[in-house]
Structures are given as C-alpha cells and as structure tokens.
Design an enzyme around this catalytic site. Structure first.
Site, PDB file in Angstrom:
ATOM      1  N   ARG A 229     -12.361 -32.906 -18.671  1.00  0.00           N
ATOM      2  CA  ARG A 229     -12.783 -33.101 -17.282  1.00  0.00           C
ATOM      3  C   ARG A 229     -13.651 -34.355 -17.218  1.00  0.00           C
ATOM      4  NH1 ARG A 229      -9.055 -30.590 -16.068  1.00  0.00           N
ATOM      5  NH2 ARG A 229      -8.915 -28.593 -15.001  1.00  0.00           N
ATOM      6  N   HIS A 277      -4.201 -38.183 -15.170  1.00  0.00           N
ATOM      7  CA  HIS A 277      -4.275 -36.724 -15.401  1.00  0.00           C
ATOM      8  C   HIS A 277      -2.894 -36.171 -15.783  1.00  0.00           C
ATOM      9  CE1 HIS A 277      -6.836 -32.998 -14.407  1.00  0.00           C
ATOM     10  NE2 HIS A 277      -5.892 -32.667 -15.260  1.00  0.00           N
TER      11      HIS A 277
HETATM   12  P1  NAP Z   1     -10.930 -22.684 -23.901  1.00  0.00           P
HETATM   13  O1  NAP Z   1      -9.847 -21.945 -24.618  1.00  0.00           O
HETATM   14  O2  NAP Z   1     -11.816 -21.951 -22.991  1.00  0.00           O
HETATM   15  O3  NAP Z   1     -11.798 -23.413 -25.029  1.00  0.00           O
HETATM   16  C1  NAP Z   1     -12.995 -24.054 -24.750  1.00  0.00           C
HETATM   17  C2  NAP Z   1     -13.653 -24.472 -26.069  1.00  0.00           C
HETATM   18  O4  NAP Z   1     -14.840 -25.200 -25.768  1.00  0.00           O
HETATM   19  C3  NAP Z   1     -14.072 -23.261 -26.917  1.00  0.00           C
HETATM   20  O5  NAP Z   1     -13.862 -23.528 -28.282  1.00  0.00           O
HETATM   21  C4  NAP Z   1     -15.583 -23.152 -26.625  1.00  0.00           C
HETATM   22  O6  NAP Z   1     -16.333 -22.603 -27.697  1.00  0.00           O
HETATM   23  C5  NAP Z   1     -15.942 -24.620 -26.455  1.00  0.00           C
HETATM   24  N1  NAP Z   1     -17.162 -24.785 -25.683  1.00  0.00           N
HETATM   25  C6  NAP Z   1     -17.412 -24.427 -24.402  1.00  0.00           C
HETATM   26  N2  NAP Z   1     -18.676 -24.759 -24.040  1.00  0.00           N
HETATM   27  C7  NAP Z   1     -19.239 -25.324 -25.136  1.00  0.00           C
HETATM   28  C8  NAP Z   1     -20.515 -25.861 -25.415  1.00  0.00           C
HETATM   29  N3  NAP Z   1     -21.493 -25.876 -24.491  1.00  0.00           N
HETATM   30  N4  NAP Z   1     -20.757 -26.338 -26.655  1.00  0.00           N
HETATM   31  C9  NAP Z   1     -19.787 -26.306 -27.598  1.00  0.00           C
HETATM   32  N5  NAP Z   1     -18.542 -25.830 -27.406  1.00  0.00           N
HETATM   33  C10 NAP Z   1     -18.282 -25.340 -26.182  1.00  0.00           C
HETATM   34  O7  NAP Z   1     -10.312 -23.903 -23.061  1.00  0.00           O
HETATM   35  P2  NAP Z   1      -8.916 -24.667 -23.303  1.00  0.00           P
HETATM   36  O8  NAP Z   1      -7.782 -23.853 -22.783  1.00  0.00           O
HETATM   37  O9  NAP Z   1      -8.846 -25.152 -24.709  1.00  0.00           O
HETATM   38  O10 NAP Z   1      -9.076 -25.887 -22.285  1.00  0.00           O
HETATM   39  C11 NAP Z   1     -10.145 -26.823 -22.396  1.00  0.00           C
HETATM   40  C12 NAP Z   1     -10.202 -27.699 -21.168  1.00  0.00           C
HETATM   41  O11 NAP Z   1      -9.067 -28.576 -21.134  1.00  0.00           O
HETATM   42  C13 NAP Z   1     -10.091 -26.957 -19.830  1.00  0.00           C
HETATM   43  O12 NAP Z   1     -11.322 -26.375 -19.460  1.00  0.00           O
HETATM   44  C14 NAP Z   1      -9.640 -28.062 -18.901  1.00  0.00           C
HETATM   45  O13 NAP Z   1     -10.768 -28.707 -18.376  1.00  0.00           O
HETATM   46  C15 NAP Z   1      -8.933 -29.053 -19.804  1.00  0.00           C
HETATM   47  N6  NAP Z   1      -7.494 -29.223 -19.487  1.00  0.00           N
HETATM   48  C16 NAP Z   1      -7.057 -30.476 -19.191  1.00  0.00           C
HETATM   49  C17 NAP Z   1      -5.718 -30.701 -18.909  1.00  0.00           C
HETATM   50  C18 NAP Z   1      -5.207 -32.094 -18.616  1.00  0.00           C
HETATM   51  O14 NAP Z   1      -4.038 -32.250 -18.266  1.00  0.00           O
HETATM   52  N7  NAP Z   1      -6.010 -33.128 -18.753  1.00  0.00           N
HETATM   53  C19 NAP Z   1      -4.820 -29.618 -18.917  1.00  0.00           C
HETATM   54  C20 NAP Z   1      -5.307 -28.352 -19.218  1.00  0.00           C
HETATM   55  C21 NAP Z   1      -6.652 -28.154 -19.491  1.00  0.00           C
HETATM   56  P3  NAP Z   1     -16.156 -21.066 -28.164  1.00  0.00           P
HETATM   57  O15 NAP Z   1     -14.757 -20.990 -28.728  1.00  0.00           O
HETATM   58  O16 NAP Z   1     -17.180 -20.885 -29.207  1.00  0.00           O
HETATM   59  O17 NAP Z   1     -16.337 -20.240 -26.929  1.00  0.00           O
END
Ligand code: NAP
Length: 314
Positions: A229, A277
C-alpha cells in the site's frame, strides 16, 4: 428456501455482471444480487454481502449483516472507514493470488538484480558499459510481511537462488528463509538487504514505516519494491534518499492516491519505476470459486471463514 447475498461494489456494470454470473453459477442454493436491485425488505433480512471497494454507507442499508466477504486481498480502506462494525469482515485468501504476486516479486527482483534500470539509462546515452555481475545467492532480498503473499514470494525467490530474509509481527520458522520479527529484527533485516520488498498490510503500525529513518538504515544502493500500500512509504523521504543515491532504485506499484496524479514528481524520477497497481490482480475464476465455497459453507453450517482482526487492522 433460496438465501440472498448482496453484491456491493463500485465496479463497472460489466465487471459486476461478470462476478454475479461466476458466483451464481457455483451457488445453486444462494442468489447473489446487486444491492441496488434488492427491495428494502430484502436488504433488511440479508445476512451476507460480497463486496469490492464498497462505500461504507452502502453497508448501513443492511442492518442484519453477519458477514461481509471482500473480493480483494487488501481491505485496509474498508477497515479504516468502518466504525466498529456489527458484522465480521473477511478478505480474499487465494493461492492463485499468492502465485500471481510471487511472479511479480520474482519479475521485478530480477529487473533490479540484472541491473535493467541502469542498462536502460546507459542505452539512452548510447553508452556501452558492462556492469559487475553478482549471482542471485550474493543478493539478499528482505521481504517485509510473511503472510499469504510475502511467504509465497519469499519461497519463490529462494527457489530462484536468492538469499532471502523476512519480517513479520510474530516469530516464524520458514525453511530456507531467515525470519525476523519486532523492531530489532527489522533493523537487522534492513541492514543486510540489497533489495527490500514490501508486502505488509497498511495499519497504524505500518503507515509511513518506510521513512527517512528506515531508509538511512539501509545499506547504500539498496533498492525497494512496494507491492503493498502506498501510505507505507513516505514518498518525500524516498525521493530525498534516491536523490542522494543512498537508495538505488524504487519499483512502486501502489500509491496513497490512485491513479497517481500526472503532476507527481515520482513519474519523472530516473530511479523510480511506476506500475499502475498491477502486481497481483484478483483472478476472477479462482477467486469466485473460493468465495462461492465460503458462502456455501456459511449457509450450510453458519461457520465464518478466518476474519480480519479489527484491532490489529489485518
Ligand atoms: P497477510 O496474510 O495478512 O500478511 C501480512 C503480513 O504482515 C503477516 O506476516 C504479518 O505478520 C505482517 N505484519 C503485519 N503488521 C506488521 C507489523 N506491524 N510489523 C511486522 N509485520 C507485520 O496479508 P497478505 O495477503 O500477504 O497481503 C499483504 C498486503 O498486500 C495486503 O494487505 C495488501 O495491501 C497488499 N496487496 C497488494 C496487491 C497489489 O496488487 N499491489 C494485491 C493484493 C494484496 P504476522 O504473520 O506475524 O501476523
């Protein structure tokens, strides 16, 4: 009796119809309907909604909602805009999406690893100069976020020979990946990485995490890829550190305001690559299968899938 599920989005009519067709074809006992085509009585009884960037006020027309399923993996805007919702919110978790994101992470890591931005700049000057070659194992790629997308991307990078580390909120053990957590862990990851890939959710803790302090702790020449993001990066600080050549190059796919304004200085910066994006678009066939299965399961058993922790924000 056929259950009704509302579809609430700001997608175009064609996109909405495409989703409705895909979902309804997989749900013989449920009718997914456009919210605007539902009567007031239907809205008042409706327990489930499928959403894609809904306006939060549109959800208030559904007082009995128990569960809202997003078609996107990132629900940061919705989480920020909903004020203590009475329903549970879940986001898309789809192995296909993780594969698509991992492909993007590999593609743009290779772009930086094989010095493509530098060779493109040299070509503009008709300059024939071979840069030193480093093999993949000599590059450390630091992944911020080891969730659905971060973990899968990290594993693909390992398969392709890179040295990979990762950072998460809680401690993790993942084969072949050096895992860090907490502030101290972040500093170690930052200081070792040659390329940092951001796959964190946007939360109060991660907003502007990549700021001057973060960037100056990176080794000189480290590059950045942001596929998460836009608001996780302070772009003013990033440009400053790019201009000082402390940061090598930045690949940016996400911005605080999208589409990125034509007047943004980011467009013209020689050491920034802008993407609109596109790193991991939802794959409609795969996502509709997963969402339909979840709806079917909820209707049959009343069980909710894993939902967003509204306090943590992801
Ligand atoms: P997810 O499964 O919720 O994973 C989030 C990861 O971030 C987890 O490992 C979490 O740690 C870690 N995290 C969260 N807050 C943290 C902090 N304060 N300090 C350290 N680590 C932290 O999310 P995801 O499915 O992988 O997706 C991640 C992001 O990708 C989404 O939120 C979205 O913004 C983005 N995204 C972008 C696109 C694009 O096209 N550009 C498409 C889809 C998604 P824990 O495992 O320990 O909880």
């Amino acid at each position: 009796m056929t259950q009704q599920c509302a579809f609430i989005s700001q997608l175009s009519n064609t996109e909405q119809q495409n989703w409705l067709d895909k979902l309804n074809a997989k749900l013989p006992n449920v009718r997914v309907m456009l919210a605007r085509e539902m009567s007031v009585a239907e809205k008042q009884q409706c327990k489930v909604a499928v959403v894609a960037n809904p306006k939060p006020e549109d959800l208030t027309e559904f007082p009995q909602l128990v569960w809202v399923q997003s078609l996107w993996a990132g629900v940061e805007r919705l989480v920020a805009e909903l004020d203590n919702p009475s329903f549970a919110l879940s986001r898309l978790v789809d192995p296909m999406l993780a594969t698509i994101m991992s492909e993007a992470v590999l593609a743009w890591t290779l772009y930086l690893h094989r010095e493509m931005p530098k060779y493109m700049a040299q070509q503009k000057l008709a300059k024939w100069q071979q840069l030193d070659y480093k093999c993949a194992g000599e590059r450390t790629i630091g992944i911020l976020g080891l969730g659905e997308l971060g973990k899968s991307s990290a594993q693909v990078l390992v398969k392709n020979g890179f040295t990979v580390s990762g950072w998460s909120n809680t401690a993790k053990v993942i084969d072949g990946i050096e895992c860090f957590f907490g502030r101290e862990g972040l500093e170690t990851l930052i200081s070792q990485a040659d390329i940092i890939v951001c796959l964190l959710p946007l939360t109060p803790d991660t907003r502007k995490l990549i700021n001057d302090d973060f960037l100056t702790k990176m080794k000189k020449g480290t590059s950045l890829i942001n596929f998460a993001r836009g608001a996780i990066i302070n772009h003013h600080d990033l440009v400053k550190q790019l201009n000082r050549c402390h940061v090598g190059h930045a690949v940016l796919d996400v911005f605080e305001h999208e589409p990125l304004d034509e007047s943004s200085v980011l467009w013209q910066h020689p050491n920034i690559t802008i993407l609109p994006h596109v790193s991991a678009p939802t794959h409609i066939e795969s996502a509709s299968k997963i969402v339909a299965q979840r709806i079917d399961n909820f209707v049959l058993t009343g069980e909710l899938p894993e939902c967003i922790d509204m306090v943590k924000g992801y």
